[in-house]
Design an enzyme around this catalytic site. Structure first.
Site: not given
Ligand code: PAF
Length: 294
Positions: A40, A42, A45-46, A162, A195
């Site tokens: 979340g 957001l 980028g998201h 990641q 974020s």
């Protein structure tokens, strides 16, 4: 790809049962499914991940879940921004078909005691600095993969390590899912979108773009310096700015995540990538750059 018909609104799904039903119906209709996992808060980028997923799949599912098991710092979990209403509006406007927004109890009805053997990709950098973090990422992403079984799953390259960890988890668990890595989105001044940026004071926000500026400069330094020398110069140049304190800067093989001593110390198909974590005040920012000509 067909995309969401304009007249249909996005479904908000709160339970695993409803998620399985939604995806099951899509599959039964022969539709491809793309998954975009998020926590979340957001930002653009998201949204770039949502747009890419929208283009490449018949049905797009986004998850919004601040996953407690990947936080190794209680304060970070507490202060992580939560902006559900704004997130839903953005997902809706990006043409996402379903937003999965579960509670912690829904995702973890029992404590998740699984320990993933993620190997070397999870042992360095973020893995070293944030013990347990990647195991928590593997726990939540493996649950989402199992429930949605998407054809494709989308992740941003800002969290470069990641992606390697998720690929390793997918291999261990036998998920046949195309893991799509998407380029970092930056503000006009170069700061990687995150974020966490909303937690920067005005003064900190003004200095934070120096991180990317130094990384870009380091592409020139790489022409006549070893990775070790570049590492030193980058760390000094970043730390020379008020508020900025480098936690680590490593130049690694893009596939194994292992630090390299020479520019040629790379496995097949790998490139050198410089990965940095910098504290800007108490906000932890990460970024990276590829030394394509290094
Ligand atoms: O990158 C993130 O936002 C999270 O680590 C992810 C992949 C959504 C898992 O919680």
């Amino acid at each position: 790809m067909s995309g969401r018909p304009d007249e249909r609104t996005m479904e908000i799904i709160r339970t695993v049962g409803d998620l399985r039903k939604f995806v099951g119906e899509a599959r039964a209709a022969g539709k491809s499914v793309g998954l975009v996992p998020t926590m979340g808060a957001l930002h653009a980028g998201h949204m770039s991940l949502m747009h890419r997923a929208r283009k490449e799949n018949d049905v797009v599912v986004a998850s919004v879940f601040v996953n407690p098991t990947q936080f190794n710092n209680a304060q970070d979990l507490k202060t992580y921004p939560r902006t559900e209403a704004a997130d839903v509006a953005q997902l809706e406007s990006a043409g996402v078909d379903a937003a999965f927004i579960p509670s912690v109890d829904e995702v973890y009805p029992e404590p998740d005691t699984r320990v993933f053997d993620l190997g070397g990709v999870a042992e360095v950098m973020e893995g070293k600095m944030r013990p347990g973090h990647f195991n928590g990422v593997a726990q939540i992403v493996s649950k989402l993969f199992g429930w949605v079984m998407p054809d494709r799953a989308y992740f941003g390259e800002k969290d470069f390590q990641q992606i390697a960890v998720i690929r390793k988890m997918a291999k261990l668990e036998g998920f046949d899912i195309d893991i799509v890595d998407c380029p970092i989105c930056r503000h006009d001044d170069g700061l990687a979108m995150s974020s966490r940026n909303v937690r920067l004071s005005a003064e900190q926000r003004a200095v934070a773009p120096k991180i990317h500026e130094v990384l870009v400069k380091s592409l020139d330094w790489a022409a006549d310096s070893t990775p070790g020398e570049v590492k030193k110069k980058v760390t000094e140049a970043i730390n020379g700015n008020e508020w900025l304190d480098t936690e680590y800067y490593e130049i690694v093989d893009s596939l194994t995540m292992q630090p390299i001593e020479n520019w040629s110390d790379l496995g097949d198909g790998a490139v050198p990538v410089g990965c940095v974590t910098v504290y800007c005040g108490d906000v932890r920012l990460i970024d990276n750059i590829k030394y394509i000509n290094g």
